[in-house]
Structures are given as structure tokens and as C-alpha cells.
Design an enzyme around this catalytic site. Structure first.
Site, mmCIF file in Angstrom:
data_model
loop_
_atom_site.group_PDB
_atom_site.id
_atom_site.type_symbol
_atom_site.label_atom_id
_atom_site.label_comp_id
_atom_site.label_asym_id
_atom_site.label_seq_id
_atom_site.Cartn_x
_atom_site.Cartn_y
_atom_site.Cartn_z
ATOM 1 N N ARG A 55 0.810 -1.163 -0.163
ATOM 2 C CA ARG A 55 -0.076 0.021 -0.090
ATOM 3 C C ARG A 55 0.962 1.404 0.054
ATOM 4 N NH1 ARG A 55 -2.704 -4.018 1.758
ATOM 5 N NH2 ARG A 55 -0.770 -4.443 2.642
ATOM 6 N N THR A 56 1.734 1.459 0.921
ATOM 7 C CA THR A 56 2.506 2.680 1.273
ATOM 8 C C THR A 56 3.200 3.297 -0.188
ATOM 9 O OG1 THR A 56 2.450 2.042 3.583
ATOM 10 C CG2 THR A 56 3.971 4.119 2.758
ATOM 11 N N LYS A 83 25.705 -5.716 -1.434
ATOM 12 C CA LYS A 83 27.064 -5.472 -1.407
ATOM 13 C C LYS A 83 27.646 -5.163 -0.022
ATOM 14 C CE LYS A 83 26.931 -5.111 -6.463
ATOM 15 N NZ LYS A 83 27.145 -4.147 -7.421
ATOM 16 N N ARG A 105 11.182 3.809 3.979
ATOM 17 C CA ARG A 105 10.839 2.896 4.715
ATOM 18 C C ARG A 105 12.117 1.874 5.280
ATOM 19 N NH1 ARG A 105 5.743 -1.352 4.684
ATOM 20 N NH2 ARG A 105 4.576 0.691 5.438
ATOM 21 N N HIS A 133 4.820 5.672 11.515
ATOM 22 C CA HIS A 133 4.232 5.708 10.373
ATOM 23 C C HIS A 133 3.238 6.931 10.103
ATOM 24 C CE1 HIS A 133 2.956 4.006 6.425
ATOM 25 N NE2 HIS A 133 2.718 2.990 6.760
HETATM 26 N N1 CP Z 1 -0.449 0.015 5.963
HETATM 27 C C1 CP Z 1 0.702 -0.170 5.291
HETATM 28 O O1 CP Z 1 1.872 0.332 5.820
HETATM 29 O O2 CP Z 1 0.736 -1.439 4.513
HETATM 30 P P1 CP Z 1 2.005 -1.738 3.490
HETATM 31 O O3 CP Z 1 2.787 -2.517 4.532
HETATM 32 O O4 CP Z 1 1.598 -2.617 2.431
HETATM 33 O O5 CP Z 1 2.633 -0.665 2.943
#
Ligand code: CP
Length: 313
Positions: A55-56, A83, A105, A133
Site C-alpha cells: 500500500r504505502t 554488497k 521505509r 508511520h
Molecule cells: N499499511 C501499510 O503500511 O501497508 P504496507 O506495509 O503494504 O505498506
């Protein structure tokens, strides 16, 4: 606006309201035949993902492309990280290429903060370890406000694996800032020790809160972050803490069910609840694009370029 989007802790109620109001204006773009505005034309955004995401990652990419930014997608898998290249050297490489924003992320809590020390680019945290998040919390606040009309005074329960959840840590802060009452529901083993300092009420009994809720927010059981057993069995977890159709029936008619995804159907949420009319899980995904457009627009100075390029709306 803020320089970097690292944590909900950095956002005041005025910041959050501005981000949500701007997202509301961008949301209409998603249903137009031409879903693009030129406000970030000439800007380069890098999506730097060290941890899996559906999603993100897709949502940020869609948001960036709808704003006409140039987009670079970096995945740790298949890069020089395999590496042994460090985050710092990867950051300096991106800095040398002149990127304007980095969406990161990372499995390590605090990695986005470290990144800000090495690059001039704006940094947006797309999830770091158990820590934060923020764009997930913002899209959740947007969805609640859109569905229920306001945030102030609502009662929201976050249920499930609070211990491993960056979503919970971000959303609790955002809800409290916006005047919501928050209850955490979890097995004692999945409640963080530091929760006594959070602005929340704690219970281990989901049935005790259902009738009083405006929002029931289910959290994924994060098996990948569990090195030991935190509850007796999946069946036991679903029976005691899971949201099923009987529990849904005990919530007020106006109340909504949310989940950040990915879902474990049959564990924290039953399949029939996930697909019920009171569940707004796909709306959360839709709103994520508008909220991320809003953050990028406000952080990359879209307002300054708007006068030259015409209104984004
Ligand atoms: N909600 C969320 O962060 O989903 P993803 O891990 O798929 O990005």
C-alpha cells in the site's frame, strides 16, 4: 509547514488540519479522467524501501506521479545494499544526484531521522521499525473525519498487536492531538510496557468497549516481528480479541471498522467484517493517495509554484 515528516509528535492540530484540508482538495483529482497536476514538475522524489510494502509504496508512487514529480524507485533487494553499502552511503549517493525528497521505509526505528543528517532533501517517513508511520496515521484521521464529520470527542479503540505496531504509536498521537478519546485493547503480552505514559485507557476485554465506540481499529498480528509465542493459538486470539460479525453487531450503527492492511483475515478480523459496509478499509487506501499528495505538495513548496502553474484544483 514542517521540513521533514518523521513523526506524528512533530505535528500540531493546526498542521494536521492543514494536511487533511489540502488532501480533501486533491481527492477529487482521483476521479477525473486526467489524474495529474503540474505542481511538482521538475522535482525528483526517491522512494527508498528497505522493507516490504504494498500500500504505502504504491500510494506514494501514485501520489508523486499525480503531482508530476520525477520518480525514482529504490528497493534494497537488487541494489548495492546486498554488497554491504550502508544507509549513509546510499543517502550520499542520492544527495549527489540532487533528489528533492526521499520517502523511506526501514526496519530500524530512527533511520529516517538519521537520513535527515546526511541529505538536504526533504525526508518522509514511510514506516520505521516499531516507531512511526505518520502518513498512515494521517490517512486514518482523514478517513475518520470524512466518514464521521469531525474528530474531536470521538471514541476510538485500537485493538490487537499494539506492542509491535508503528501504526498504533503514530495514530494514538494523532488522535490525542485532535481531541479523540483512545482505548487500547490487547492481550497483556502485546501491550507495550511504556503504555502507562500514553494518553489512552487500557483494557484487555474488547467486549467491554464495543457499545461505546465510534471507531474500532484492528491491528495486524505481526508474526514476522515475533521471536516467541505471545498468545496460545490463532484460534484463541480470534475468539478473544478478534472482530467478528457478532461483535460488529454490538457496535453503534454509525461506528466504523478500520485496518491499516495487510489483513490477517480470520485472525484479528473475520472475512465477513472486512467486507461489511461498516468497514472502510479500501477507503483508507484511496485516501492515502490524497493525503500523501498533500504532504508532498506542502513540503516541497507546491504553494510557491502554484502561482506560476495555475491552481492544482
Ligand atoms: N499499511 C501499510 O503500511 O501497508 P504496507 O506495509 O503494504 O505498506
Amino acid at each position: 509547514m514542517i521540513d521533514d515528516l518523521l513523526s506524528m509528535e512533530d505535528l500540531s492540530a493546526a498542521h494536521i488540519t492543514r494536511i487533511l484540508d489540502t488532501a480533501a482538495e486533491f481527492k477529487d483529482l482521483g476521479i477525473r479522467p486526467i489524474k495529474k497536476v503540474p505542481v511538482l514538475r521538475g522535482r525528483t522524489v526517491c522512494n527508498l524501501f528497505y522493507e516490504d510494502s504494498t500500500r504505502t509504496r504504491i500510494s506514494f508512487e501514485v501520489a508523486e506521479k499525480r503531482l508530476s514529480a520525477d520518480v525514482i524507485n529504490f528497493s534494497a533487494k537488487g541494489s548495492s545494499v546486498s554488497k554491504g553499502e550502508s544507509l549513509k552511503d546510499t543517502a550520499l549517493t542520492l544527495q549527489a544526484m540532487g533528489v528533492d525528497a526521499i520517502v523511506i521505509r526501514h526496519q530500524a526505528s530512527g533511520a529516517p531521522q538519521r537520513l535527515t543528517e546526511w541529505v538536504d532533501a526533504k525526508v518522509l517517513n514511510a514506516g520505521d521499525g516499531w516507531h512511526q508511520h505518520p502518513t498512515q496515521a494521517l490517512l486514518d484521521l482523514y478517513t475518520i473525519r470524512e466518514r464521521l464529520g469531525e474528530l474531536d470527542g470521538l471514541h476510538v479503540a485500537l485493538c490487537g498487536d499494539i506492542l509491535h505496531s508503528r501504526v498504533a504509536r503514530s495514530l494514538v498521537q494523532g488522535l490525542a492531538t485532535m481531541g479523540c478519546r483512545v482505548t487500547l485493547v490487547a492481550p497483556p503480552t502485546l501491550m507495550p510496557p511504556e503504555v502507562s505514559s500514553w494518553p489512552v485507557t487500557v483494557t484487555h476485554d474488547i467486549d467491554s468497549v464495543l457499545a461505546d465506540l465510534d471507531v474500532c481499529y484492528l491491528l495486524r498480528v505481526q508474526n514476522e516481528r515475533m521471536a516467541e509465542q505471545f498468545f496460545p493459538s490463532v484460534r484463541e486470539y480470534a475468539r478473544i480479541w478478534g472482530m467478528d460479525i457478532h461483535r460488529l453487531g454490538r457496535m453503534p450503527e454509525h461506528a466504523i471498522v478500520m485496518h491499516p492492511g495487510p489483513m490477517n483475515r480470520g485472525v484479528e478480523i473475520s472475512a465477513d467484517v472486512a467486507d461489511a459496509g461498516q468497514a472502510v478499509i479500501t477507503e483508507q487506501v484511496t485516501n492515502g493517495v490524497a493525503v500523501r499528495m498533500s504532504c508532498l505538495y506542502l513540503m516541497l513548496g507546491g504553494e510557491e509554484t502554484q502561482a506560476d502553474q495555475g491552481s492544482p484544483r
